[in-house]
Motif scaffolding. Structure first.
Motif, PDB file in Angstrom:
ATOM      1  N   ALA A 146       0.703  -1.316  -0.040  1.00 40.79           N
ATOM      2  CA  ALA A 146       0.278   0.026   0.053  1.00 40.79           C
ATOM      3  C   ALA A 146       0.984   1.404   0.027  1.00 40.79           C
ATOM      4  O   ALA A 146       0.476   2.442  -0.591  1.00 40.79           O
ATOM      5  CB  ALA A 146      -1.023  -0.166   1.193  1.00 40.79           C
ATOM      6  N   ILE A 147       2.035   1.203   0.638  1.00 39.45           N
ATOM      7  CA  ILE A 147       2.921   2.485   0.732  1.00 39.45           C
ATOM      8  C   ILE A 147       3.347   2.646  -0.541  1.00 39.45           C
ATOM      9  O   ILE A 147       3.464   3.793  -1.048  1.00 39.45           O
ATOM     10  CB  ILE A 147       3.976   2.106   1.519  1.00 39.45           C
ATOM     11  CG1 ILE A 147       3.609   2.090   3.132  1.00 39.45           C
ATOM     12  CG2 ILE A 147       5.250   3.003   1.399  1.00 39.45           C
ATOM     13  CD1 ILE A 147       4.825   1.836   3.972  1.00 39.45           C
ATOM     14  N   LEU A 148       3.767   1.720  -1.433  1.00 39.54           N
ATOM     15  CA  LEU A 148       4.233   2.020  -2.891  1.00 39.54           C
ATOM     16  C   LEU A 148       2.991   2.378  -3.772  1.00 39.54           C
ATOM     17  O   LEU A 148       3.184   3.200  -4.483  1.00 39.54           O
ATOM     18  CB  LEU A 148       4.952   0.543  -3.320  1.00 39.54           C
ATOM     19  CG  LEU A 148       5.533   0.805  -4.823  1.00 39.54           C
ATOM     20  CD1 LEU A 148       6.697   1.547  -4.829  1.00 39.54           C
ATOM     21  CD2 LEU A 148       5.985  -0.683  -5.378  1.00 39.54           C
ATOM     22  N   GLY A 149       1.895   1.579  -3.438  1.00 39.49           N
ATOM     23  CA  GLY A 149       0.870   2.301  -4.333  1.00 39.49           C
ATOM     24  C   GLY A 149       0.339   3.826  -4.106  1.00 39.49           C
ATOM     25  O   GLY A 149      -0.025   4.420  -4.892  1.00 39.49           O
ATOM     26  N   ARG A 150       0.787   4.159  -2.809  1.00 40.17           N
ATOM     27  CA  ARG A 150       0.327   5.476  -2.445  1.00 40.17           C
ATOM     28  C   ARG A 150       1.350   6.541  -3.289  1.00 40.17           C
ATOM     29  O   ARG A 150       1.091   7.470  -3.387  1.00 40.17           O
ATOM     30  CB  ARG A 150       0.350   5.443  -0.803  1.00 40.17           C
ATOM     31  CG  ARG A 150      -0.502   6.650  -0.398  1.00 40.17           C
ATOM     32  CD  ARG A 150      -0.212   6.724   1.118  1.00 40.17           C
ATOM     33  NE  ARG A 150      -1.194   5.430   1.285  1.00 40.17           N
ATOM     34  CZ  ARG A 150      -0.859   4.629   2.194  1.00 40.17           C
ATOM     35  NH1 ARG A 150       0.237   4.432   2.614  1.00 40.17           N
ATOM     36  NH2 ARG A 150      -1.733   3.486   2.518  1.00 40.17           N
ATOM     37  N   LEU A 151       2.463   6.036  -3.217  1.00 38.96           N
ATOM     38  CA  LEU A 151       3.436   6.782  -3.947  1.00 38.96           C
ATOM     39  C   LEU A 151       3.005   7.097  -5.226  1.00 38.96           C
ATOM     40  O   LEU A 151       3.187   8.078  -5.936  1.00 38.96           O
ATOM     41  CB  LEU A 151       4.930   6.043  -3.808  1.00 38.96           C
ATOM     42  CG  LEU A 151       6.018   6.831  -4.666  1.00 38.96           C
ATOM     43  CD1 LEU A 151       6.122   8.080  -3.959  1.00 38.96           C
ATOM     44  CD2 LEU A 151       7.151   5.862  -4.836  1.00 38.96           C
ATOM     45  N   HIS A 152       2.763   6.033  -6.171  1.00 38.31           N
ATOM     46  CA  HIS A 152       2.312   5.869  -7.345  1.00 38.31           C
ATOM     47  C   HIS A 152       1.048   6.888  -7.456  1.00 38.31           C
ATOM     48  O   HIS A 152       0.664   7.485  -8.619  1.00 38.31           O
ATOM     49  CB  HIS A 152       1.910   4.693  -7.933  1.00 38.31           C
ATOM     50  CG  HIS A 152       3.161   3.876  -8.042  1.00 38.31           C
ATOM     51  ND1 HIS A 152       3.461   2.482  -8.454  1.00 38.31           N
ATOM     52  CD2 HIS A 152       4.583   3.969  -8.017  1.00 38.31           C
ATOM     53  CE1 HIS A 152       4.543   2.160  -8.600  1.00 38.31           C
ATOM     54  NE2 HIS A 152       5.478   2.886  -8.090  1.00 38.31           N
ATOM     55  N   ALA A 153       0.373   7.047  -6.643  1.00 37.04           N
ATOM     56  CA  ALA A 153      -0.919   7.827  -6.711  1.00 37.04           C
ATOM     57  C   ALA A 153      -0.604   9.213  -6.287  1.00 37.04           C
ATOM     58  O   ALA A 153      -1.540  10.269  -6.217  1.00 37.04           O
ATOM     59  CB  ALA A 153      -1.994   7.164  -5.597  1.00 37.04           C
ATOM     60  N   THR A 154       0.637   9.723  -6.096  1.00 35.74           N
ATOM     61  CA  THR A 154       0.802  11.124  -5.817  1.00 35.74           C
ATOM     62  C   THR A 154       0.415  12.124  -6.617  1.00 35.74           C
ATOM     63  O   THR A 154       0.564  11.762  -8.079  1.00 35.74           O
ATOM     64  CB  THR A 154       2.381  11.287  -5.490  1.00 35.74           C
ATOM     65  OG1 THR A 154       3.120  10.394  -4.686  1.00 35.74           O
ATOM     66  CG2 THR A 154       2.947  12.683  -5.394  1.00 35.74           C
ATOM     67  N   ASP A 155      -0.186  13.186  -6.341  1.00 37.24           N
ATOM     68  CA  ASP A 155      -0.693  13.990  -7.095  1.00 37.24           C
ATOM     69  C   ASP A 155       0.322  14.930  -7.827  1.00 37.24           C
ATOM     70  O   ASP A 155       1.255  15.242  -7.046  1.00 37.24           O
ATOM     71  CB  ASP A 155      -1.472  14.957  -6.637  1.00 37.24           C
ATOM     72  CG  ASP A 155      -2.799  14.673  -6.110  1.00 37.24           C
ATOM     73  OD1 ASP A 155      -3.298  13.759  -6.851  1.00 37.24           O
ATOM     74  OD2 ASP A 155      -3.526  15.050  -5.069  1.00 37.24           O
ATOM     75  N   ARG A 263      -1.854  -7.206  -3.592  1.00 38.55           N
ATOM     76  CA  ARG A 263      -3.012  -6.857  -3.093  1.00 38.55           C
ATOM     77  C   ARG A 263      -3.130  -5.540  -2.247  1.00 38.55           C
ATOM     78  O   ARG A 263      -3.918  -4.775  -2.429  1.00 38.55           O
ATOM     79  CB  ARG A 263      -3.818  -8.058  -2.247  1.00 38.55           C
ATOM     80  CG  ARG A 263      -4.386  -9.114  -2.927  1.00 38.55           C
ATOM     81  CD  ARG A 263      -5.316 -10.021  -1.999  1.00 38.55           C
ATOM     82  NE  ARG A 263      -4.683 -10.486  -0.626  1.00 38.55           N
ATOM     83  CZ  ARG A 263      -4.387 -11.526  -0.890  1.00 38.55           C
ATOM     84  NH1 ARG A 263      -3.985 -12.574  -1.928  1.00 38.55           N
ATOM     85  NH2 ARG A 263      -3.772 -12.325   0.532  1.00 38.55           N
ATOM     86  N   GLY A 264      -2.198  -5.526  -1.623  1.00 36.00           N
ATOM     87  CA  GLY A 264      -1.993  -4.129  -0.651  1.00 36.00           C
ATOM     88  C   GLY A 264      -1.746  -2.929  -1.635  1.00 36.00           C
ATOM     89  O   GLY A 264      -2.354  -1.935  -1.447  1.00 36.00           O
ATOM     90  N   TYR A 265      -0.950  -3.159  -2.657  1.00 34.59           N
ATOM     91  CA  TYR A 265      -0.582  -2.127  -3.780  1.00 34.59           C
ATOM     92  C   TYR A 265      -1.985  -1.735  -4.556  1.00 34.59           C
ATOM     93  O   TYR A 265      -2.119  -0.386  -4.522  1.00 34.59           O
ATOM     94  CB  TYR A 265       0.410  -2.809  -4.673  1.00 34.59           C
ATOM     95  CG  TYR A 265       0.714  -1.655  -5.905  1.00 34.59           C
ATOM     96  CD1 TYR A 265       1.683  -0.786  -5.652  1.00 34.59           C
ATOM     97  CD2 TYR A 265      -0.032  -2.137  -6.964  1.00 34.59           C
ATOM     98  CE1 TYR A 265       1.752   0.128  -6.702  1.00 34.59           C
ATOM     99  CE2 TYR A 265       0.246  -1.214  -8.089  1.00 34.59           C
ATOM    100  CZ  TYR A 265       0.873  -0.148  -8.002  1.00 34.59           C
ATOM    101  OH  TYR A 265       1.041   0.583  -9.016  1.00 34.59           O
ATOM    102  N   LEU A 266      -2.596  -2.762  -4.762  1.00 36.55           N
ATOM    103  CA  LEU A 266      -3.778  -2.381  -5.646  1.00 36.55           C
ATOM    104  C   LEU A 266      -4.828  -1.582  -4.845  1.00 36.55           C
ATOM    105  O   LEU A 266      -5.807  -0.890  -5.203  1.00 36.55           O
ATOM    106  CB  LEU A 266      -4.483  -3.461  -6.245  1.00 36.55           C
ATOM    107  CG  LEU A 266      -3.499  -4.220  -7.424  1.00 36.55           C
ATOM    108  CD1 LEU A 266      -4.000  -5.548  -7.854  1.00 36.55           C
ATOM    109  CD2 LEU A 266      -3.568  -3.180  -8.366  1.00 36.55           C
ATOM    110  N   THR A 267      -4.803  -1.460  -3.655  1.00 31.84           N
ATOM    111  CA  THR A 267      -5.760  -0.881  -2.710  1.00 31.84           C
ATOM    112  C   THR A 267      -5.482   0.581  -2.735  1.00 31.84           C
ATOM    113  O   THR A 267      -6.337   1.620  -2.409  1.00 31.84           O
ATOM    114  CB  THR A 267      -5.854  -1.179  -1.202  1.00 31.84           C
ATOM    115  OG1 THR A 267      -4.519  -1.076  -0.614  1.00 31.84           O
ATOM    116  CG2 THR A 267      -6.153  -2.751  -1.146  1.00 31.84           C
ATOM    117  N   THR A 268      -4.317   0.947  -3.028  1.00 38.74           N
ATOM    118  CA  THR A 268      -3.862   2.462  -3.152  1.00 38.74           C
ATOM    119  C   THR A 268      -3.342   3.054  -4.290  1.00 38.74           C
ATOM    120  O   THR A 268      -3.496   4.072  -4.576  1.00 38.74           O
ATOM    121  CB  THR A 268      -2.728   2.871  -1.774  1.00 38.74           C
ATOM    122  OG1 THR A 268      -1.601   1.972  -2.230  1.00 38.74           O
ATOM    123  CG2 THR A 268      -3.556   2.405  -0.417  1.00 38.74           C
ATOM    124  N   ALA A 269      -3.072   2.067  -5.109  1.00 43.48           N
ATOM    125  CA  ALA A 269      -2.527   2.321  -6.554  1.00 43.48           C
ATOM    126  C   ALA A 269      -3.582   3.101  -7.461  1.00 43.48           C
ATOM    127  O   ALA A 269      -4.752   2.941  -7.128  1.00 43.48           O
ATOM    128  CB  ALA A 269      -1.937   1.378  -7.439  1.00 43.48           C
TER     129      ALA A 269
END
Length: 314
Positions: A146-155, A263-269
């Motif tokens: 989820a941390i990596l996905g959140r990085l990819h979602a950075t505005d 799975r964690g990645y896709l929750t925030t990506a």
């Protein structure tokens, strides 16, 4: 000056700058030259911090001046006179330091923040903690994904344009051919993975903020149990699939842990990164190629991943 003193702490273990005795006159000259360069970097760090009203008690070089991709870069651990500790990262140019400082100002705070910039030098919080163990990584795989996905979602101020993947595909196929020719992998494996690359090539990919070095050695857990990403010098704009693939190639997770991580990645990506098999092969072959000239320990993980990918294709 107070803004430079982050409350985060950094891991206790670090690398000291090694200076060995060399009998060769050429080697001795090279060591002396490098020592002069290091002394110049340390003097510049002292000068910059003094301009901010900060005085050094001790400076330790933890990432020596290097050649190749890291040419002109170094990282130092600085203990200040008031007992606090910061990290100073010297980059190869003012332009690169400016770009990196701006991009890192937009990402989640678990990525150790930049607290100030002076020309080509970044000042960061020093995060004290323990390096992420395999057991803890397995237990917190969903959170790590989820941390990596959140990085990819950075505005970002503007949406990054999509980029073609043909060059990456061709380069990976060339690298596979070279690895087979040198006997590192079999010709059958090389040909099988090249077929997979052609079959799974997405032709183009969207771009996001990427880390490009998301692996256990760059993650620490502080005394409160919080995760921190401590080495963020390669944050840039790129293909999120490549970033996930590089994590796969550098992180020896079991298949079950890898599935939980994804799975964690896709929750925030922000979106599906595309055909991961393509990116996993691209990253594993690149990692194997780069580490051929390094230690067997550094080569072990990407090469093992490359062999695993071959088994998966059967």
């Amino acid at each position: 000056a107070p803004a430079l003193l982050g409350r985060h702490r950094h891991r206790k273990s670090s690398l000291s700058f090694p200076v060995a005795y060399h009998r060769s006159r050429t080697a001795c000259t090279g060591v002396r030259l490098l020592m002069v360069m290091v002394e110049n970097v340390v003097a510049e760090v002292r000068s910059v911090l003094a301009r901010h009203g900060l005085h050094c008690r001790h400076i330790q070089l933890i990432s020596p001046l290097a050649s190749g991709r890291k040419s002109g870069r170094s990282t130092l651990r600085v203990e200040l006179a008031d007992g606090s500790t910061i990290k100073v990262r010297c980059l190869e140019s003012i332009e690169e330091a400016t770009r990196l400082a701006d991009l890192r100002s937009r990402v989640n705070s678990c990525f150790a923040p930049v607290t100030a910039r002076h020309e080509a030098m970044l000042l960061e919080s020093w995060v004290e903690g323990d390096e992420l163990s395999a057991a803890l990584a397995a237990a917190r795989a969903d959170e790590l994904g989820a941390i990596l996905g959140r990085l990819h979602a950075t505005d970002l101020p503007g949406r990054a344009a999509a980029t073609a993947t043909i060059e990456r595909c061709e380069r990976a196929m060339e690298q596979l051919g070279a690895l087979a020719a040198s006997g590192v992998i079999s010709s059958a494996l090389s040909e099988s993975l090249q077929r997979d690359l052609r079959r799974t090539d997405p032709r183009e990919t969207a771009q996001t903020v990427v880390h490009l070095d998301y692996c256990p050695e760059n993650l620490v857990v502080d005394s409160g149990g919080d995760l921190h990403v401590i080495d963020n010098e390669w944050i840039s704009i790129g293909a999120p699939g490549l970033d996930v693939g590089r994590t796969y190639s550098r992180w020896p997770m079991t298949d079950d842990v890898w599935k939980v991580f994804l799975r964690g990645y896709l929750t925030t990506a922000p979106f599906d990164p595309g055909p991961l098999r393509f990116w996993m092969i691209v990253a594993a072959v690149a990692g194997t190629t780069v580490r051929l000239q390094k230690s067997s320990a550094e080569l072990a993980v990407p090469l093992a991943r490359l062999l695993e990918l071959g088994v998966m294709s059967r």
